[in-house]
Design a protein around this motif. Structure first.
Motif, PDB file in Angstrom:
ATOM      1  N   GLU A 260      -7.597  -1.031   9.533  1.00 18.76           N
ATOM      2  CA  GLU A 260      -6.658   0.075   9.333  1.00 18.76           C
ATOM      3  C   GLU A 260      -5.973  -0.032   7.978  1.00 18.76           C
ATOM      4  O   GLU A 260      -5.818   0.969   7.262  1.00 18.76           O
ATOM      5  N   ALA A 261      -5.569  -1.251   7.614  1.00 22.49           N
ATOM      6  CA  ALA A 261      -4.923  -1.455   6.310  1.00 22.49           C
ATOM      7  C   ALA A 261      -5.880  -1.100   5.174  1.00 22.49           C
ATOM      8  O   ALA A 261      -5.480  -0.463   4.183  1.00 22.49           O
ATOM      9  N   LEU A 262      -7.137  -1.470   5.303  1.00 22.66           N
ATOM     10  CA  LEU A 262      -8.128  -1.126   4.281  1.00 22.66           C
ATOM     11  C   LEU A 262      -8.293   0.391   4.168  1.00 22.66           C
ATOM     12  O   LEU A 262      -8.413   0.932   3.050  1.00 22.66           O
TER      13      LEU A 262
ATOM     14  N   GLN B 177      -4.071  -7.012  -2.700  1.00 22.10           N
ATOM     15  CA  GLN B 177      -5.283  -7.775  -2.438  1.00 22.10           C
ATOM     16  C   GLN B 177      -4.986  -9.178  -1.908  1.00 22.10           C
ATOM     17  O   GLN B 177      -5.699  -9.698  -1.061  1.00 22.10           O
ATOM     18  N   LEU B 178      -3.915  -9.776  -2.408  1.00 23.56           N
ATOM     19  CA  LEU B 178      -3.521 -11.109  -1.966  1.00 23.56           C
ATOM     20  C   LEU B 178      -3.268 -11.116  -0.449  1.00 23.56           C
ATOM     21  O   LEU B 178      -3.718 -12.025   0.263  1.00 23.56           O
ATOM     22  N   TYR B 179      -2.569 -10.097   0.032  1.00 23.38           N
ATOM     23  CA  TYR B 179      -2.211 -10.048   1.447  1.00 23.38           C
ATOM     24  C   TYR B 179      -3.394  -9.636   2.318  1.00 23.38           C
ATOM     25  O   TYR B 179      -3.538 -10.114   3.451  1.00 23.38           O
TER      26      TYR B 179
ATOM     27  N   ILE C 226       0.841  -1.207   0.000  1.00 24.21           N
ATOM     28  CA  ILE C 226       0.000   0.000   0.000  1.00 24.21           C
ATOM     29  C   ILE C 226       0.870   1.250   0.000  1.00 24.21           C
ATOM     30  O   ILE C 226       0.676   2.177  -0.803  1.00 24.21           O
ATOM     31  N   ARG C 227       1.857   1.278   0.889  1.00 24.69           N
ATOM     32  CA  ARG C 227       2.655   2.492   1.062  1.00 24.69           C
ATOM     33  C   ARG C 227       3.682   2.695  -0.045  1.00 24.69           C
ATOM     34  O   ARG C 227       4.184   3.806  -0.231  1.00 24.69           O
TER      35      ARG C 227
END
Length: 391
Positions: free
Chosen positions: A322-324, A297-299, A288-289
């Motif tokens: 939070e990741a989403l 998406q896999l992770y 993401i970062r």
């Protein structure tokens, strides 16, 4: 054998079978004598003990040759445990369990089973008053992991004071880490290394460096972290312990993630072979970062699967959310993100150690600033700094 294991065993088996003292000792001895045996007030005649066990459907073992073999295997097991060797002796000890479990080595047998993860804590706890010093030290190492970390620390400290080995001291580092006492880990590490060198214990020496590095990793002291991880890894080279390096790679990956060196972060995370929620989470955040959205998406799916199938942790659910949220544009300006982060911090304080909170410190500080909540940003930073000073 130490103390009154036979008496305790008779009492436990009798109560388990819902039988009274009179029923068990009828035709063997008087009730008062059985009572004294159970309380450890007399050293019972071997023939009487055998008859009492027979009434309980237990075959008491007094085969001198078998018991001598059992003693040697128990000694071998503890050597393998202390030096990080494959615990092959346990297989042989277990094979003799039907005999050793109901012999003068019964307590030693159950303590070893407890070290191997079997649920014997309450059983051996009832024998605490009759344990030898060494047995008591091992008993404290069996303290259930579900206990409060302060209680586990107290028990492990007692174990080390009795056993005095580098292995028992290394165990103390576990609750110290969970409680965020990183400075104390560094202080104790020197003592642990000296003990390990004196014992010729390469396994503990390597893991002492790892314990120090874990503490440095939590605080993003990457140079010290790398130095100590590398020392430990060098000691582990060309040994059967190389599988112990998985947590090392995870922590190195997590530190480089916070340092925004995403290439190195993914390089170390990819060295891990065991899947876990936290591994998927760190890989998701790297993607993401760093803008590698085609992989993320896999992770994320990996995190979700762990939560749905086998994870009841509220903290992990919030970490997934939070990741989403980080996928959204200008998420740091979103009041919902800040609310989520504040909830996550509270849950982490309850469920996890300080390192988890420290990992998110930049995210929540940035969110406060983006939303012009400068006072809260300052207060949060002050709280983090004060906790680090206490460590």
């Amino acid at each position: 054998m130490g103390g009154n294991f036979i008496g305790n065993l008779l009492r436990m088996e009798r109560i388990k079978q819902d039988k009274g003292q009179k029923e068990i000792c009828y035709g063997i001895c008087v009730v008062s004598y059985l009572c004294k045996i159970e309380k450890g007030q007399v050293r019972a005649d071997e023939q009487i003990v055998m008859k009492l066990f027979a009434n309980l459907g237990i075959t008491y073992c007094n085969d001198s040759q078998l018991l001598e073999e059992g003693r040697k295997l128990i000694e071998q097991y503890y050597y393998q445990m202390n030096y990080g060797l494959p615990r092959e002796a346990f297989v042989e000890v277990k094979a003799l369990g039907a005999c050793l479990g109901y012999s003068e080595l019964g307590l030693d047998y159950r303590l070893i089973c407890g070290l191997e993860g079997e649920d014997v804590y309450e059983l051996v706890k009832s024998c605490k008053d009759c344990m030898t010093e060494e047995q008591l030290g091992i008993f404290y190492l069996l303290t259930p992991i579900e206990s409060k970390w302060e209680e586990i620390l107290e028990a492990y400290e007692k174990a080390h004071r009795i056993l005095g080995t580098s292995y028992s001291l290394l165990k103390v580092f576990i609750p110290l880490y969970q409680l965020g006492h990183y400075t104390e880990i560094q202080r104790r590490a020197k003592i642990c290394r000296e003990l390990a060198v004196e014992e010729g214990n390469t396994y503990i020496l390597a893991h002492t460096f790892f314990a120090q590095a874990d503490a440095y990793a939590t605080l993003d002291l990457d140079e010290l972290m790398l130095e100590h991880y590398e020392r430990g890894l060098r000691l582990m080279q060309h040994t059967h312990w190389q599988g112990d390096d998985e947590p090392v790679y995870y922590n190195m990956g997590a530190v480089y993630l916070t340092k925004k060196d995403y290439e190195k972060a993914m390089m170390y995370l990819n060295k891990m072979t065991k899947e876990s929620f936290l591994l998927y989470q760190k890989k998701a955040l790297v993607c993401i970062r760093s803008g590698r959205l085609e992989e993320v998406q896999l992770y994320l799916e990996g995190m979700k699967t762990y939560i749905e199938k086998e994870d009841e942790s509220e903290a992990h659910q919030l970490m997934y959310e939070e990741a989403l949220m980080e996928l959204k544009e200008d998420y740091l300006k979103d009041p919902d993100y800040l609310e989520l982060m504040e909830q996550l911090i509270k849950v982490l304080e309850q469920e996890k150690h300080f390192g988890y909170i420290y990992f998110y410190r930049e995210q929540i500080t940035q969110a406060y600033r983006k939303q012009k909540k400068y006072k809260k940003a300052f207060e949060f930073q002050e709280e983090i700094s004060s906790k680090m000073t206490m460590m």
